[in-house]
Design an enzyme around this catalytic site. Sequence first.
Site: not given
Ligand code: ADP
Length: 465
Positions: A128, A170, A212, A249, A304, A307, A351
């Site tokens: 990522k 993350k 981030e 979600k 991909r 859902v 869901r």
């Molecule tokens: P994953 O791949 O584990 O699903 P994502 O990067 O898609 O991780 O983030 C999943 C969720 O986490 C986001 O939809 C949001 O709710 C929260 N999130 C991720 N990054 C941030 C951020 N920088 N600030 C606030 N919330 C975040």
Amino acid sequence: MVEEAGLDAITKMFKKILIANRGEIALRIICACKELGIKTVAIYSEADRNSLPVRFADEAICIGPPQLALSYLNIPAVISAAEIANVDAVHPGYGLLAENANFAEVCETCGIKFIGPPPEITRLMGEKEKARAAMKKAGVPILPGSDGILGSDLEALEWARQIGYPVIIKASAGGGGKGMRIVRSDQELPALFLQASSEAAAAFGNGDLYMEKYVDRPRHIEFQILADSYGKVVSLGERECSIQRRHQKLLEESPSTQMTPELRQEIGDVLCKTLSEIGYVNAGTIEFLMDQDRRMYFIEMNTRIQVEHPVTEMVTDVDLVKAQIMIAAGARMEDVLHGPIVHRGHAIECRINAEHPEKFTPSAGKITAFHPPGGTGVRIDTAAYAEGTIPPYYDSLVAKLVVRGKDREEAISRMGRALEMFIVEGIYTTIPLHRRILADPEFREGKIDTGYIERFLAKTKDGAK
Ligand code: ADP
């Protein structure tokens, strides 16, 4: 790749497809194949012997015992089944092997087309922090964050001070909200860094972390794109997925109440240009966070089918799974889409998980009664049936209930009545939770963000039945 496009190309290229998945998405792919006149092969674990994909596929091959590692994630077993059945292509669905670049490579080595992007792009987007860097370079807005992987908690501390608290740590290999920690001060950083790193290592076999800026009360808004093998990329607009519990979600909708035609066009254009430049092929989703000033920041790309893809299908009338198959067979975008993309009405997806609606504990077991709702504008994607069993080994998704209305108000009232008329007995499901969300004035007014569910649950704790 073939010169001819459209249906002709597909029947020539793909006579038989193996579906490397289970449950509702396996059934969804079978539907698309049947409509395209392509034969299907289902693979199944011993726990899924009596499942609907096994019943509706033209052939079915048992690939092992219930445990994921021994069946659906066992690449040699999946490839052996594909070779025995002599298929032309493999559709991975979502989850499982869908974003496993090694699996895609093995398929191609064996002369089997993998229905998805080239493995090197899956690999890039799977890391990522590298995906962030690639998007930044292409001019897609990203959040302030660390340059690459955090070498140690000390380095993390330096970055956090530079970016400014709160920050979010993350997992580079992240997914499903695992290996993620919000950090609000220097004091709590070392412990949270360690937790995120060991959680990521346990979940993904890779403990790499990046950082981030944490956005306060953001909305999760993602863009669906399709790309053919000739550099043509189109955007199918957005889905709002802010109703999440623990970063997972629960309910998605399209369009987002916060989106304007100008912003949709602007983001769509930059994504199409970027993905064409990097050589993206097939369906993909680019996830963004939107802050309270409606600024959008890229967070990750999923290479991909998602859902929640039916939400986009309902408002655009584009069959995304058929599109994936046609693109993989070499069809050109104009033959996949047959005209410009038009958005009509408003769609919502709930869901329905096999979980206790308040405690969220898994609820596997036998379904004793099952009555899915029908009627105008209602779609159900499910592999569940009365007397069928939800095995304890897999994802808890039982059904996706999707509705379309002429506007958000009609979609909400349609979803309300559809949930009321959805009978699932013998297991707990999230149906009662969705009914409560749909009745909540804040949801109805569109006052949502990724923290909505936690606030809603706290607010309604005493009133919950
Ligand atoms: P994953 O791949 O584990 O699903 P994502 O990067 O898609 O991780 O983030 C999943 C969720 O986490 C986001 O939809 C949001 O709710 C929260 N999130 C991720 N990054 C941030 C951020 N920088 N600030 C606030 N919330 C975040």
